[in-house]
Structure formats: C-alpha cells, structure tokens
Scaffold this motif. Structure first.
Motif, mmCIF file in Angstrom:
data_model
loop_
_atom_site.group_PDB
_atom_site.id
_atom_site.type_symbol
_atom_site.label_atom_id
_atom_site.label_comp_id
_atom_site.label_asym_id
_atom_site.label_seq_id
_atom_site.Cartn_x
_atom_site.Cartn_y
_atom_site.Cartn_z
ATOM 1 N N TYR A 71 0.825 -1.208 0.000
ATOM 2 C CA TYR A 71 0.000 0.000 0.000
ATOM 3 C C TYR A 71 0.859 1.259 0.000
ATOM 4 C CZ TYR A 71 -4.305 -2.622 0.431
ATOM 5 O OH TYR A 71 -5.376 -3.463 0.163
ATOM 6 N N ALA A 72 2.006 1.208 0.645
ATOM 7 C CA ALA A 72 2.933 2.337 0.586
ATOM 8 C C ALA A 72 3.416 2.543 -0.845
ATOM 9 C CB ALA A 72 4.107 2.102 1.521
ATOM 10 N N ALA A 73 3.743 1.442 -1.527
ATOM 11 C CA ALA A 73 4.202 1.535 -2.912
ATOM 12 C C ALA A 73 3.139 2.182 -3.791
ATOM 13 C CB ALA A 73 4.560 0.153 -3.443
ATOM 14 N N ARG A 74 1.891 1.780 -3.603
ATOM 15 C CA ARG A 74 0.815 2.373 -4.404
ATOM 16 C C ARG A 74 0.723 3.876 -4.159
ATOM 17 N NH1 ARG A 74 -5.525 0.681 -3.915
ATOM 18 N NH2 ARG A 74 -5.308 1.653 -1.871
ATOM 19 N N THR A 75 0.903 4.309 -2.915
ATOM 20 C CA THR A 75 0.818 5.734 -2.606
ATOM 21 C C THR A 75 1.973 6.501 -3.232
ATOM 22 O OG1 THR A 75 -0.203 5.083 -0.501
ATOM 23 C CG2 THR A 75 0.434 7.383 -0.733
ATOM 24 N N PHE A 76 3.161 5.905 -3.254
ATOM 25 C CA PHE A 76 4.290 6.533 -3.958
ATOM 26 C C PHE A 76 3.953 6.714 -5.437
ATOM 27 C CE2 PHE A 76 7.091 5.337 -0.381
ATOM 28 C CZ PHE A 76 7.896 6.473 -0.316
ATOM 29 N N VAL A 77 3.373 5.681 -6.035
ATOM 30 C CA VAL A 77 3.015 5.746 -7.460
ATOM 31 C C VAL A 77 1.978 6.837 -7.696
ATOM 32 C CG1 VAL A 77 1.901 4.495 -9.350
ATOM 33 C CG2 VAL A 77 3.617 3.355 -7.943
ATOM 34 N N GLU A 78 0.985 6.918 -6.809
ATOM 35 C CA GLU A 78 -0.064 7.931 -6.948
ATOM 36 C C GLU A 78 0.500 9.347 -6.891
ATOM 37 O OE1 GLU A 78 -3.731 5.333 -4.935
ATOM 38 O OE2 GLU A 78 -2.620 6.821 -3.743
ATOM 39 N N HIS A 79 1.603 9.529 -6.185
ATOM 40 C CA HIS A 79 2.244 10.847 -6.087
ATOM 41 C C HIS A 79 3.309 11.054 -7.161
ATOM 42 C CE1 HIS A 79 0.268 11.003 -2.162
ATOM 43 N NE2 HIS A 79 0.578 12.279 -2.099
ATOM 44 N N GLY A 80 3.493 10.055 -8.024
ATOM 45 C CA GLY A 80 4.469 10.193 -9.098
ATOM 46 C C GLY A 80 5.912 10.171 -8.624
#
Length: 494
Positions: A71-80
């Motif tokens: 879930y942390a990885a997904r949030t990093f991706v969402e922030h570019g």
C-alpha cells in the motif's frame, strides 16, 4: 518529514545520476502452489532501475514485503515519486500480498476453490489494482527479493542485507510486521508436522500436511486458531482446538458470544478443549509429531499441529531506532515518524498514538497496515500534517468454502470497554454493543447486510449517548441498530 541532511543526501543521490520466520516443515512442496519471482525477472527489474541507483543510493527504501509495503508503494506511485526512486527490500520471493488470505481461503482443499497468487496480491483486499511483480516493474520500483536487512547504520543512513548489499537511503520506512510466536524447541516446537503461519511458504507446508492428515490439533483460541480450525473442517479432518483461556477470542468476544461460536464449531465437528495447559508436543517413532500432552497428563493424538498463539513485532535489526516497552514495536508519532529524522515505521511494528482514545497502541490488523502506510507516505511526500486518527476495526470470515452449511462474517469497530448488550440469537445474526458512561463505545455485528456494516464505524467514532434499556428491549438486530442510528442522529441534532 526528512531532515535537511536527509534531503541533501537525497538530492546528491539524484544528481549523481542518478522476519517473518518460516514454520518448520518436513519436506518441501512436491508441486508449487505459486511460482516465486524467477531470478531473471528480478534482474530485469534491477536493470530498469540501475541507472537511477548506480551509486547504491535510494531516495526511498521500504523494508518489508507485507500489506504495508504494497500500500505504501501504491501511494508513492499515486504521487508520481516511485519510478527510479523507490526500493523495496523483502525476505520473501513474492511481491507484497494480502496476508489475511493465508488463514482463510488459501487453506481450503482443492475442490473448494482455494485462493492462490496472483489472486491476492495487494491491493485487491481493498478493491484496488492487483500489484503483481509486473506492476512493480512497470512503475520503476526496484524489488530486492529474498534478501532481508540484517543491520542498519543510522549515522551513515545505510542498510546492510544478508547478501552483503549496502543500500544508502534518503528516507526509510520500516514495515517488517510480526513474526509468529513459537513453542520452544525443548517442548517440541520444531517437530516435523508442527506449523506456524505468517507467509506463503508456511501455508504451503501446512497444506501438504493437511493433504495427508487425519487428526489435526490447533493450539490457540484467537484469530489464527479459529480461522485455521474452520478451514480444517473443509478437509473433513478430526479437528481439536486447545487453548488456556476460558473462551474463544477472549480479548474481544463476550463470554456469551464466545459460547455461541463454540457451539457453531462443535456443530461442525470441532472438539474444543478450553482452560487447558500444554506440557509438550510428543513425537512418534518416525520422528513426526504424534500428539499434544496436556498439563493433566492426558494426550491428544495429532499428526498435524498448528500453533496460533500470537505474534511478536519484528523489530530486529531496528532496536536502535527506538522501541516502546509497553506495547512493543517501534515508537512513532501521529505521522509515523520515529525519533530518528528520515526513518518511519508503519503497520504491525508501529507503536503509535491512538488519537480517538488518547493512548499509545500497536495494532496487528490488515486495515491498520493499509491505512498507516498510506498516511505515512502522504505525510512524507506532501504537506499533509494531519495526524493519524485511526478507528480500531477487526473482522473475520470463517466456514466460507463451498458446501459449508453456514458462512460467517463479523465486523467490530471501536473499543470493547464498559457494559455489554447483546441482541439477536446468532442464527441468522447477532449484535453486541459496548456502553461506557452512557456512550456507545464499540459494536460487533455478525452476518449483517452491507448497509448495516456501514453504520458501525459511524457509531463507534461518534460514540453517541444511547438508551441501554431500549437496546435491551430490542427483539431483533435490525431494531437495535435503528435505536443506535437514532442515537447517532440525536447527537447530530445537538
């Protein structure tokens, strides 16, 4: 947020061109239940990020391969801010996955549609995109598989892995989760046929045992014990649950609710030995586990034993970051910052301020693992300064396999303190309300509708004043929930 020195380190890195322990099993699986990421795939991932990490500098590093990491990885991706900047270090050979499946659908027999990867990679548990190994590759996230961190050098901002790899980080997120509590070796805790469940390898080894088993003993009356015993019923095995407490799931269930669940298990053929102490696990002439010897000298025969007696936060090798001696885990603030600038901790391993109840807590649950990771990364990458305001939430699902006469799913929100009021007869549904100083503090609902489940967090967060006598006089769960809903609306009107 990272310290100025951490930011300078990160920018320099860019400008330069840039335990969970496995349970014991007698034999390795004869056939793969899922395919680990092949070395070639790992090397491809590394080549994609090699230009960004030519100097072994990583702007962001996550240690751990569970729900929080995914879930942390997904949030990093969402922030570019993932591509070429993020590295995940895990001891497992798999991309992060939804671990709750391991004690539920993963253990179902083959004819009852067991769960398998890639079906439950994060973030499908919350309705998100399935983050397969290819997803990490496509998003430029470096994955270091089967290479756990063995040491941290805080002053140099470096990590050393088992293989000897040295990683320099700008910001570090510790998401190592928990390891299973084990029986000591001297009382048979490592005998062949004795299992612990924290990862896919553990679950695979257990499935091999269940395929050959005749008599199964589950030690522990909590979440793991209840879910594993329910799965064992699907294999039509002679199943016994043994635990020292007076009731199932004592830390949450009321005695009355526990008794109803015990009756449900007994109807499914499960034998329950509560209030029992265990002296040791006994081996047969072939060296395999053959029974569980109780404190009174009696022996419960078993060819497979599953130990589910809790877990411990996996803080090694991060003790120097700062531990909380009361609740265990790594101490963090409301943004999941440790006492060391640039180092964060999330999920099971984080001892954080539980704002709603004004106390420090550590929560071992998938919902917190997801939310804490997302909150931490948002705070790290943006101007967000709002502290984490978590509402405790627990759930379980049992007897869900095909052919089960009754599938059970319950949810609990809030705090289980004060007096209790129980409404309903369990079949078809039941609700339990916790009331303290006239306020509704927590509520558990079993076999509710989606609309009813959606009401629970609103009740628990708002803690409305509620008429206990009215609840006690409710004849159905639906009536009780309407009384609670009205109390909530009354608070809003005030």
């Amino acid at each position: 947020m990272p310290s100025p020195s951490a930011r300078r380190l990160t920018m320099a890195a860019i400008s330069n061109s840039l335990s969970l322990k496995h349970g014991f099993s007698l034999a390795r699986p004869q056939r793969p239940f899922l395919t680990p990421v092949p070395p070639s795939s790992t090397s491809i991932k590394f080549r994609r990020c090699y230009a960004a990490f030519a100097n072994e500098n990583r702007e962001y590093v996550i240690v751990g391969g569970g729900n929080s990491a995914g879930y942390a990885a997904r949030t990093f991706v969402e922030h570019g801010l993932a591509d070429g900047r993020l590295c995940i270090v895990t001891k497992e050979p798999y991309a992060p996955y939804e671990r709750p499946a391991l004690t539920k659908a993963y253990l179902f027999p083959p004819d009852k549609k067991p769960a398998r990867l890639p079906g439950f990679h994060t973030c499908v548990g919350s309705g998100g995109e399935r983050q397969t190994p290819e997803w990490y590759k496509e998003n430029g996230i470096e994955m270091l598989y089967e290479d756990p961190v063995k040491d941290i050098h805080i002053e140099n901002q470096t990590l050393t892995t088992n293989s000897g790899k040295i990683l320099k980080y700008g910001s570090l997120i510790i998401a190592t989760g928990c390891t299973a509590s084990r029986f000591p070796e001297k009382i048979g805790g490592n005998l062949p046929g004795v299992h612990y469940i924290r990862n896919v390898a553990d679950a695979d080894a257990l499935i091999l045992s269940l395929e050959k088993a005749k008599k199964v003993v589950v030690v522990g009356g909590g979440y793991i014990g209840m879910e594993v015993a329910a799965a064992a019923v699907g294999w039509n095995l002679d199943t016994t649950i043994i635990f020292p407490e007076d009731q199932l799931l004592q830390r949450l269930f009321t005695p009355s609710l526990s008794r109803r669940y015990e009756e449900l298990y007994q109807k499914n053929g499960v034998k329950i030995l509560k209030g029992a102490s265990i002296k040791n696990l006994e081996a047969g002439s072939n060296g395999l586990v053959a029974g569980v010897k109780l404190g009174d000298g009696s022996v419960v025969e078993a060819d497979t034993v599953i130990i589910g007696i809790g877990a411990k936060p996996a803080v090694s090798p991060f003790e120097r970051v700062g531990l909380n001696t009361d609740v265990g885990g790594i101490q963090v603030d409301g943004l999941f910052r440790t006492s060391i600038p640039g180092i964060f901790a999330v999920g099971d391993v984080a001892a954080f301020p539980l704002k709603i109840y004004d106390r420090i807590s550590r929560v071992e649950h998938v919902d917190h693992a997801r939310r804490s990771a997302q909150h931490c990364v948002k705070a790290l990458l943006s101007a967000q300064t709002q502290t984490y305001d978590y509402l405790p939430y627990f759930y379980s699902r049992i007897f869900e396999y095909e052919g089960s006469p009754r599938k059970v799913w319950w949810q609990f929100f809030g705090d289980n303190v004060g007096e209790t009021v129980e409404v309903g007869n369990f079949d078809p549904k039941i609700a339990t309300f916790w009331i303290e100083s006239g306020k509704l503090k927590g509520v558990l609902l079993e076999s509710g509708s989606p609309e009813e489940f959606q009401l629970l967090p609103k009740l628990a967060r708002n803690q409305p004043l509620i008429d206990k006598a009215k609840l006690q006089n409710a004849t159905t769960v639906e009536e009780a929930l309407e009384i609670a809903r009205a109390s909530l609306q009354g608070k809003a009107a005030v």
